[in-house]
Design an enzyme around this catalytic site. Structure first.
Site, PDB file in Angstrom:
ATOM      1  N   PHE A  40      34.615  26.072  34.757  1.00 36.78           N
ATOM      2  CA  PHE A  40      35.834  25.306  35.029  1.00 36.78           C
ATOM      3  C   PHE A  40      36.898  26.256  35.579  1.00 36.78           C
ATOM      4  CE2 PHE A  40      39.912  23.538  33.288  1.00 36.78           C
ATOM      5  CZ  PHE A  40      39.968  22.442  34.139  1.00 36.78           C
ATOM      6  N   ASN A  42      36.578  27.481  38.649  1.00 35.41           N
ATOM      7  CA  ASN A  42      35.880  28.056  39.805  1.00 35.41           C
ATOM      8  C   ASN A  42      35.404  26.847  40.615  1.00 35.41           C
ATOM      9  OD1 ASN A  42      33.700  28.770  41.437  1.00 35.41           O
ATOM     10  ND2 ASN A  42      32.874  30.267  40.013  1.00 35.41           N
ATOM     11  N   ARG A  52      28.962  33.089  29.979  1.00 37.67           N
ATOM     12  CA  ARG A  52      29.123  34.494  30.341  1.00 37.67           C
ATOM     13  C   ARG A  52      29.360  35.378  29.112  1.00 37.67           C
ATOM     14  NH1 ARG A  52      31.031  36.053  36.122  1.00 37.67           N
ATOM     15  NH2 ARG A  52      29.410  37.504  35.503  1.00 37.67           N
ATOM     16  N   GLU A  83      37.460  40.393  32.162  1.00 32.02           N
ATOM     17  CA  GLU A  83      36.469  40.008  33.191  1.00 32.02           C
ATOM     18  C   GLU A  83      36.094  41.187  34.076  1.00 32.02           C
ATOM     19  OE1 GLU A  83      35.434  36.424  33.905  1.00 32.02           O
ATOM     20  OE2 GLU A  83      36.115  36.052  31.867  1.00 32.02           O
ATOM     21  N   HIS A 109      39.617  34.875  39.614  1.00 37.52           N
ATOM     22  CA  HIS A 109      39.631  36.339  39.446  1.00 37.52           C
ATOM     23  C   HIS A 109      40.529  36.918  40.541  1.00 37.52           C
ATOM     24  CE1 HIS A 109      35.359  36.163  37.539  1.00 37.52           C
ATOM     25  NE2 HIS A 109      36.235  36.382  36.576  1.00 37.52           N
ATOM     26  N   ASN A 121      28.057  29.166  43.969  1.00 36.25           N
ATOM     27  CA  ASN A 121      28.470  29.320  42.571  1.00 36.25           C
ATOM     28  C   ASN A 121      29.798  30.084  42.472  1.00 36.25           C
ATOM     29  OD1 ASN A 121      27.116  28.096  40.487  1.00 36.25           O
ATOM     30  ND2 ASN A 121      25.492  29.620  40.354  1.00 36.25           N
ATOM     31  N   CYS A 151      32.067  39.900  44.637  1.00 38.53           N
ATOM     32  CA  CYS A 151      31.606  39.537  43.284  1.00 38.53           C
ATOM     33  C   CYS A 151      30.270  40.181  42.982  1.00 38.53           C
ATOM     34  CB  CYS A 151      31.396  38.029  43.159  1.00 38.53           C
ATOM     35  SG  CYS A 151      32.848  37.035  43.422  1.00 38.53           S
TER      36      CYS A 151
END
Ligand code: SUG
Length: 446
Positions: free
Chosen positions: A24, A26, A139, A175, A251, A366, A372
């Site tokens: 949620f 992203n 995650r 993160e 991010h 994704n 990333c």
């Protein structure tokens, strides 16, 4: 200045790559929920990027996928019996938890850890803090295997220190390198480490997003600064504008990227743009280094186009001649505003004079672009020799991994396939073989 090279450690896409809509905030993850994936193509797309950059002479390495499914997670929440029973019951009663146990997300190694090179740390070692990723169930389990993998690759205690993840509580949401950048005159020189957080747990007056979660806290960033022994004068903490988190920038590496003495960023990236840039200027000035902010105005690239194209999730890499290449996802060339901007950037005579574009659609669906997919680790020659060599990308490893993918990966995975006990067996066999290819035997034994 010591000589050092920046290695990009890309995550190898795993054999059960899938789209489960688990993130949620992203937008891409949510938009592609439950569509079928192509794990084989996903892995080959990632490998093609690694190989192309290695062939260009950039230091490139690979980090292996994590064991899937995560049976420990499934059993810890009450699914019992044989492995096949566990999968069937989870599929029937809690498909989202099954999808979490099969999460593809460790492939985005920018979230594996925060890394400080030896030129910045108090004890002169390279420090890693594994990210706890505790904002999302799927995650939040990654860190145990990530720590094990990093300790296997960077095993030499004389040169490397791999810290455990921070306590898994909202105050310390971390993160990793996706919210961290480093500015420097050269990778071997002392640098300015930039930490970007989304909210502050213990400051009720601080701004925070309203719609989507802020995954990184100020408290987590400060903890990493302490653990790595960074100097206050060479550390800058900035807040990402909560408004851009609410626009899908989950991010900071979706809205800015630093390399060398350049910060490539969107004007809406930071809460107080002028003060943020000024802090970076001052810190670089104190080091005697020039600082080049490359600001992209919203009038040139509206925020929505930046998020859709992933322009800022590009890799900015210094070439042998000192100029920089920007490694972008193909979506940037397909977005008219972004494509126009990029042509102007290359022609501007500034630090970036080349574009490289890759088809990474299986990852992009994704919410994961070129940046990333990689963890940056700047290493001196001695440090580079002290790490495990089996993970370094070259022509032989590339061919070996392409063949391995061909032997083990399916070319279609639909959500219901996650209940197939044969998939779990296939994944395990593939990963056991991979650990031997990479010279990391025992990696998947807990
Ligand atoms: O954490 N997507 C990842 C994408 C991570 C991108 N990383 C960086 N920006 N550095 C995430 O949101 C989606 C998984 C799914 O929905 O199946 C996911 O986890």
């Amino acid at each position: 200045m010591r000589a050092a090279r920046e290695f990009n450690f890309d995550g190898l896409v795993g054999p059960s790559h899938n789209y489960a809509g688990l993130s949620f905030g992203n937008v891409a993850s949510f938009d592609n929920v439950k569509s079928a994936s192509n794990p084989r193509l996903a892995a080959l797309q990632g490998l093609a990027k690694m190989h192309a950059l290695a062939q260009r002479g950039f230091a490139q390495a690979v980090l292996p996928p994590q064991g899937r499914p995560n049976f420990a997670l499934l059993r810890s929440v009450g699914f019992t019996g044989s492995d096949a029973d566990v999968l069937a019951k989870a599929h029937r009663d809690a498909p989202v938890i099954l999808a979490s146990a099969y999460s593809a997300a460790p492939m985005w190694t920018a979230n594996a850890a925060t890394v400080s090179p030896s030129a910045d740390t108090a004890d002169g070692r390279v420090h890693f803090t594994t990210a706890n990723l505790n904002c999302k169930l799927h995650r939040s389990y990654e860190h145990a295997q990530t720590t094990r993998t990093l300790r296997a690759v960077f095993a030499n205690p004389q040169h490397f220190m791999v810290h455990e993840a921070l306590p898994a509580t909202p105050a310390f949401g971390d993160e990793g390198a996706a919210n961290h950048g480093r500015l420097c005159a050269g990778h071997g020189a002392a640098g300015v480490e930039m930490f970007v957080y989304g909210r502050a747990e213990f400051d009720s007056a601080a701004a925070a997003p309203k719609r989507y979660p802020a995954r990184q806290t100020r408290e987590a960033s400060e903890a990493v600064v302490r653990l790595h022994g960074l100097q206050p004068a060479r550390t800058v903490l900035l807040q990402q504008d909560p408004a851009v988190i609410d626009a899908g920038v989950f991010h900071n590496d979706v809205i800015s990227v630093a390399n060398g003495n350049v910060l490539f960023y969107h004007e809406q990236a930071f809460l107080d743009e002028a003060a943020s840039v000024q802090k970076l200027h001052q810190a670089m000035h104190a080091l005697g280094a020039e600082f080049i902010p490359l600001r992209v105005a919203a009038s040139a690239v509206p925020l929505a186009d930046a998020v859709r194209s992933y322009l800022f999730n590009s890799q900015l890499i210094t070439k042998a001649d000192g100029k920089m290449v920007l490694v972008v996802p193909q979506e940037c060339e397909e977005n008219p505003a972004v494509a126009r901007y990029l042509q102007e950037l290359i022609a501007s005579g500034g630090p970036v004079d080349e574009l490289l574009s890759f088809d990474l659609r299986q990852s992009m669906r994704n919410g994961g672009g070129p940046a990333c997919l990689r963890l940056r680790v700047a290493l001196t020659d001695i440090e580079a020799r002290a790490m495990r060599q089996g993970v370094v990308m070259d022509d032989d490893l590339y061919v070996c991994l392409v063949n391995w993918v061909g032997r083990h990966y399916r070319d279609r995975l639909a959500p219901d396939d996650l209940a197939d006990p044969q998939l779990a067996i296939e994944v395990q066999a593939a990963l056991e073989e991979l650990s031997l290819i990479l010279g990391l035997p025992g990696l998947y034994k807990s």
